[in-house]
Motif scaffolding. Sequence first.
Motif, mmCIF file in Angstrom:
data_model
loop_
_atom_site.group_PDB
_atom_site.id
_atom_site.type_symbol
_atom_site.label_atom_id
_atom_site.label_comp_id
_atom_site.label_asym_id
_atom_site.label_seq_id
_atom_site.Cartn_x
_atom_site.Cartn_y
_atom_site.Cartn_z
ATOM 1 N N LYS A 56 -9.850 39.711 -60.113
ATOM 2 C CA LYS A 56 -8.878 39.660 -61.203
ATOM 3 C C LYS A 56 -8.255 41.031 -61.434
ATOM 4 N N LYS A 57 -9.048 42.080 -61.281
ATOM 5 C CA LYS A 57 -8.536 43.435 -61.477
ATOM 6 C C LYS A 57 -7.525 43.796 -60.394
ATOM 7 N N ASN A 58 -7.729 43.296 -59.186
ATOM 8 C CA ASN A 58 -6.857 43.641 -58.068
ATOM 9 C C ASN A 58 -5.629 42.752 -57.947
ATOM 10 N N CYS A 59 -5.512 41.727 -58.787
ATOM 11 C CA CYS A 59 -4.364 40.827 -58.666
ATOM 12 C C CYS A 59 -3.158 41.427 -59.383
ATOM 13 N N GLY A 60 -2.000 40.865 -59.162
ATOM 14 C CA GLY A 60 -0.777 41.326 -59.798
ATOM 15 C C GLY A 60 0.216 41.818 -58.762
ATOM 16 N N THR A 61 1.359 42.252 -59.250
ATOM 17 C CA THR A 61 2.403 42.715 -58.352
ATOM 18 C C THR A 61 2.187 44.175 -57.994
ATOM 19 N N VAL A 62 2.677 44.546 -56.848
ATOM 20 C CA VAL A 62 2.591 45.922 -56.389
ATOM 21 C C VAL A 62 3.941 46.580 -56.668
ATOM 22 N N THR A 63 3.916 47.710 -57.352
ATOM 23 C CA THR A 63 5.165 48.387 -57.690
ATOM 24 C C THR A 63 5.716 49.141 -56.488
ATOM 25 N N ALA A 75 7.317 51.848 -56.903
ATOM 26 C CA ALA A 75 7.470 53.218 -57.391
ATOM 27 C C ALA A 75 6.471 54.137 -56.710
ATOM 28 N N SER A 76 6.795 54.587 -55.509
ATOM 29 C CA SER A 76 5.943 55.545 -54.806
ATOM 30 C C SER A 76 6.314 56.958 -55.262
ATOM 31 N N ALA A 77 5.463 57.925 -54.938
ATOM 32 C CA ALA A 77 5.723 59.307 -55.342
ATOM 33 C C ALA A 77 7.009 59.829 -54.703
ATOM 34 N N LYS A 78 7.246 59.461 -53.447
ATOM 35 C CA LYS A 78 8.459 59.889 -52.745
ATOM 36 C C LYS A 78 9.711 59.296 -53.400
ATOM 37 N N MET A 79 9.628 57.999 -53.748
ATOM 38 C CA MET A 79 10.771 57.328 -54.369
ATOM 39 C C MET A 79 11.068 57.923 -55.747
ATOM 40 N N ILE A 80 10.028 58.179 -56.534
ATOM 41 C CA ILE A 80 10.218 58.744 -57.873
ATOM 42 C C ILE A 80 10.824 60.141 -57.775
ATOM 43 N N HIS A 81 10.353 60.942 -56.809
ATOM 44 C CA HIS A 81 10.905 62.290 -56.619
ATOM 45 C C HIS A 81 12.380 62.213 -56.238
ATOM 46 N N LEU A 82 12.730 61.308 -55.355
ATOM 47 C CA LEU A 82 14.113 61.151 -54.905
ATOM 48 C C LEU A 82 15.023 60.712 -56.050
ATOM 49 N N ILE A 83 14.557 59.759 -56.834
ATOM 50 C CA ILE A 83 15.362 59.273 -57.963
ATOM 51 C C ILE A 83 15.515 60.363 -59.014
ATOM 52 N N THR A 84 14.432 61.070 -59.314
ATOM 53 C CA THR A 84 14.481 62.138 -60.324
ATOM 54 C C THR A 84 15.440 63.244 -59.893
ATOM 55 N N LYS A 85 15.430 63.590 -58.612
ATOM 56 C CA LYS A 85 16.327 64.621 -58.092
ATOM 57 C C LYS A 85 17.787 64.232 -58.323
ATOM 58 N N HIS A 86 18.117 62.975 -58.061
ATOM 59 C CA HIS A 86 19.497 62.525 -58.241
ATOM 60 C C HIS A 86 19.848 62.360 -59.720
ATOM 61 N N LEU A 87 18.884 61.984 -60.543
ATOM 62 C CA LEU A 87 19.157 61.890 -61.979
ATOM 63 C C LEU A 87 19.458 63.270 -62.557
ATOM 64 N N GLU A 88 18.764 64.286 -62.085
ATOM 65 C CA GLU A 88 19.021 65.650 -62.553
ATOM 66 C C GLU A 88 20.370 66.173 -62.072
ATOM 67 N N MET A 89 20.886 65.591 -60.996
ATOM 68 C CA MET A 89 22.228 65.949 -60.513
ATOM 69 C C MET A 89 23.301 65.133 -61.235
ATOM 70 N N LYS A 90 22.912 64.470 -62.312
ATOM 71 C CA LYS A 90 23.816 63.669 -63.168
ATOM 72 C C LYS A 90 24.332 62.406 -62.495
ATOM 73 N N TRP A 91 23.558 61.852 -61.563
ATOM 74 C CA TRP A 91 23.908 60.559 -60.987
ATOM 75 C C TRP A 91 23.428 59.479 -61.942
ATOM 76 N N SER A 92 24.144 58.384 -62.011
ATOM 77 C CA SER A 92 23.692 57.254 -62.820
ATOM 78 C C SER A 92 22.750 56.381 -61.991
ATOM 79 N N PRO A 93 21.887 55.582 -62.645
ATOM 80 C CA PRO A 93 21.022 54.675 -61.882
ATOM 81 C C PRO A 93 21.795 53.716 -60.991
#
Length: 188
Positions: A72-79, A81-99
Amino acid sequence: MSYEHLSAEERGKIEAWLYDGISQTEIAKRLNRHRSTIFRELKRNSPKRINNSLASLPYRATSANNVAMLRKKNCGTVTKASAKMIHLITKHLEMKWSPEQIANAVKGVKVCRNSIYNWIYNKIIAFEIKKLRLKGKRYKRKSTGKLLKRPDSSFYLNHSIQDRPKRCTNRTEFGHWEADTVLSKRGV
């Protein structure tokens, strides 16, 4: 009928009744469960036999309950949101890109704009909502004109049906019928 998982108490009863030699179908009747529930419980939570061993291992309620809790603890969806993806998105958000721009233009990002907004709102991405280009307001699509638009009501307030010309009373032309130009309360 809603499904309820077997409780630790029910698993204890199953173990005791199996030890007493009661059949699986009878156990299901006593617990007021479908017999496939009991068969599935025993199949999934009984210890596996070691190769070349003829002895069958007994069902243990405590170990079955522990295994069920781990599943039961291991069930559910897998996100995504990897560390690489979060870093990439954050970098572009700081460059004033919209989602929206990030989701559609950046090659390494394989998520939609709603996921990026949700990650920002749920603090998965450490970025302030007020620093977004649109200050946290999501982009809304403009109407394509397929929907019926309500006409300006000032025309109907300034033009009364009593002011129409006398030649319209014989109703020989289009538009001279009252129903042709009347707007209902619903705008349909």
